[in-house]
Scaffold this active site. Structure first.
Site, PDB file in Angstrom:
ATOM      1  N   ALA A 161       0.824  -1.214   0.000  1.00 54.91           N
ATOM      2  CA  ALA A 161       0.000   0.000   0.000  1.00 54.91           C
ATOM      3  C   ALA A 161       0.857   1.263   0.000  1.00 54.91           C
ATOM      4  O   ALA A 161       0.664   2.157  -0.832  1.00 54.91           O
ATOM      5  CB  ALA A 161      -0.934  -0.007   1.208  1.00 54.91           C
ATOM      6  N   TYR A 162       1.809   1.344   0.914  1.00 53.02           N
ATOM      7  CA  TYR A 162       2.653   2.538   0.982  1.00 53.02           C
ATOM      8  C   TYR A 162       3.434   2.713  -0.319  1.00 53.02           C
ATOM      9  O   TYR A 162       3.478   3.808  -0.891  1.00 53.02           O
ATOM     10  CB  TYR A 162       3.619   2.446   2.161  1.00 53.02           C
ATOM     11  CG  TYR A 162       4.504   3.666   2.280  1.00 53.02           C
ATOM     12  CD1 TYR A 162       4.071   4.786   2.994  1.00 53.02           C
ATOM     13  CD2 TYR A 162       5.759   3.712   1.672  1.00 53.02           C
ATOM     14  CE1 TYR A 162       4.870   5.926   3.088  1.00 53.02           C
ATOM     15  CE2 TYR A 162       6.562   4.851   1.762  1.00 53.02           C
ATOM     16  CZ  TYR A 162       6.111   5.943   2.468  1.00 53.02           C
ATOM     17  OH  TYR A 162       6.906   7.070   2.553  1.00 53.02           O
ATOM     18  N   GLY A 163       4.053   1.644  -0.790  1.00 57.22           N
ATOM     19  CA  GLY A 163       4.836   1.717  -2.015  1.00 57.22           C
ATOM     20  C   GLY A 163       4.007   2.129  -3.213  1.00 57.22           C
ATOM     21  O   GLY A 163       4.482   2.865  -4.085  1.00 57.22           O
ATOM     22  N   ALA A 164       2.752   1.682  -3.248  1.00 52.31           N
ATOM     23  CA  ALA A 164       1.877   2.049  -4.361  1.00 52.31           C
ATOM     24  C   ALA A 164       1.602   3.551  -4.373  1.00 52.31           C
ATOM     25  O   ALA A 164       1.563   4.178  -5.434  1.00 52.31           O
ATOM     26  CB  ALA A 164       0.564   1.276  -4.283  1.00 52.31           C
ATOM     27  N   THR A 165       1.426   4.148  -3.186  1.00 54.16           N
ATOM     28  CA  THR A 165       1.174   5.593  -3.151  1.00 54.16           C
ATOM     29  C   THR A 165       2.392   6.366  -3.632  1.00 54.16           C
ATOM     30  O   THR A 165       2.260   7.380  -4.326  1.00 54.16           O
ATOM     31  CB  THR A 165       0.782   6.074  -1.737  1.00 54.16           C
ATOM     32  OG1 THR A 165       1.872   5.884  -0.815  1.00 54.16           O
ATOM     33  CG2 THR A 165      -0.454   5.346  -1.232  1.00 54.16           C
TER      34      THR A 165
END
Length: 273
Positions: A161-165
Site C-alpha cells: 500500500a505505501y509503495g503504491a502511493t
C-alpha cells in the site's frame, strides 16, 4: 550555506512541517534567510512551532496555518495565509505523508488504507493543484513532491500500500511536468532517502524480529534529519528548471555504504548521552 549579500530569498511553503523532515527543512531554509510557512493538521502544534522558529529566526520570517492536505479549502487557506504574510509563494513542497504498519495488504485495516491513500496520493494531487493554479496566476513558482520507498518500483513484503502511493507520486510528477510545460511553473522532485523519523519507526513493532532485521539495513543506509536536510535545502534552493530531482541516497552512495558497512559501524537508534 547562508544566502549571499543581496541575494533574493525565497518564500517557501512546506506541508507536514511541524516535525520530521519537513521541520528540518523549515529550519534549514530559515538559516538561509528564506521565509517559511509551516503547516500540519494540528493548529496547536503549528502555533507552537511558528512561535519557536520566530523566536530564533525572526517573527517576520515565519508564518503557519493548520492544514489537512486532503481538504482543498484548507490548502487554499494555507496559500492565502502565506501570500498575506510574505506577498507570494516561490516554492511549495508537498512533504506531508503518513505510513502504515508493515503487514500483508489483507491484514491491514480498511480505515488505515483509506487514510494512507488520502494523505499520500490524494493529498499530493490536491496540494499540487492548489499550488500550480495559484502559481500560474502569480506568474512563477516551483512545486516539489516528495518521493519515498516504492517510487522507483522497489518492492518489499508488507509495503504494497505505501509503495503504491509513492509509485503513483513518481507518475504524478512526470505527468505534471507535461501539463505545466507551457506555464511559468516548474515541477520538481525531492527524495530524502531513509531518514530516522517517527514515520520510519512507526511502521514497525519495535519488539519484533522484523524490526531487528530492518534496523541493520537502516543503520547502513539511513541518516538523521539534521544530516540530510542541510544538503536538501541547498539543492532545492539552487534548482532552476522543471524536472529537477534532488536525491540524497543515490544508488552509488548506497552501494558504497554497503561495501564499507563491515568496518564503518553506525547506530542511529540509540540516543547519545
Amino acid at each position: 550555506m547562508a544566502a549571499k549579500e543581496g541575494e533574493m530569498t525565497k518564500r517557501i511553503v512546506i506541508t507536514g512541517s511541524t516535525r520530521g523532515i519537513g521541520n528540518g527543512l523549515a529550519r534549514e531554509f530559515l538559516k538561509r534567510r528564506c521565509q517559511v510557512a509551516v503547516s500540519g493538521r494540528s493548529a496547536d502544534q503549528v502555533e507552537e512551532v511558528v512561535a519557536e522558529l520566530g523566536q530564533y529566526y525572526g517573527e517576520s520570517k515565519v508564518c503557519g496555518a493548520a492544514c489537512d492536505v486532503t481538504d482543498p479549502e484548507q490548502l487554499q487557506g494555507l496559500w492565502d495565509r502565506t501570500a498575506e504574510a510574505f506577498g507570494g509563494v516561490d516554492v511549495w513542497i508537498n512533504n506531508a505523508g503518513i505510513g502504515i504498519g508493515r503487514q500483508p495488504l489483507w491484514e491491514q485495516h480498511d480505515g488505515d488504507l483509506a487514510a494512507l491513500v488520502n494523505t499520500n496520493l490524494t493529498g499530493a494531487l490536491l496540494a499540487s493543484k492548489t499550488a500550480i493554479s495559484n502559481m500560474v496566476r502569480q506568474g512563477h513558482g516551483q512545486v516539489w513532491n516528495t518521493e519515498g520507498f516504492g517510487s522507483d518500483g522497489a518492492t518489499q513484503p508488507g509495503m504494497a500500500a505505501y509503495g503504491a502511493t509513492k509509485r503513483a507520486v513518481r507518475y504524478l510528477q512526470e505527468a505534471l511536468r507535461k501539463d505545466t510545460a507551457d506555464t511559468p511553473v516548474q515541477v520538481c522532485t525531492v527524495s530524502p532517502g531513509i531518514v530516522v523519523t517517527d514515520l520510519l519507526t512507526g511502521d514497525y513493532d519495535l519488539t519484533s524480529e522484523q524490526w531487528e532485521k530492518s534496523k541493520k539495513i537502516f543503520n547502513i543506509l539511513g541518516d538523521h534529519v539534521h544530516t540530510v536536510t542541510p544538503w536538501l535545502a541547498d539543492h532545492i534552493l539552487a534548482a532552476d528548471k522543471s524536472g529537477t530531482r534532488v536525491v540524497w541516497l543515490t544508488r552509488r552512495k548506497a552501494l558504497a555504504r554497503f561495501m564499507t558497512a563491515s568496518f564503518r559501524k553506525r547506530d542511529l537508534f540509540t540516543p547519545k548521552s
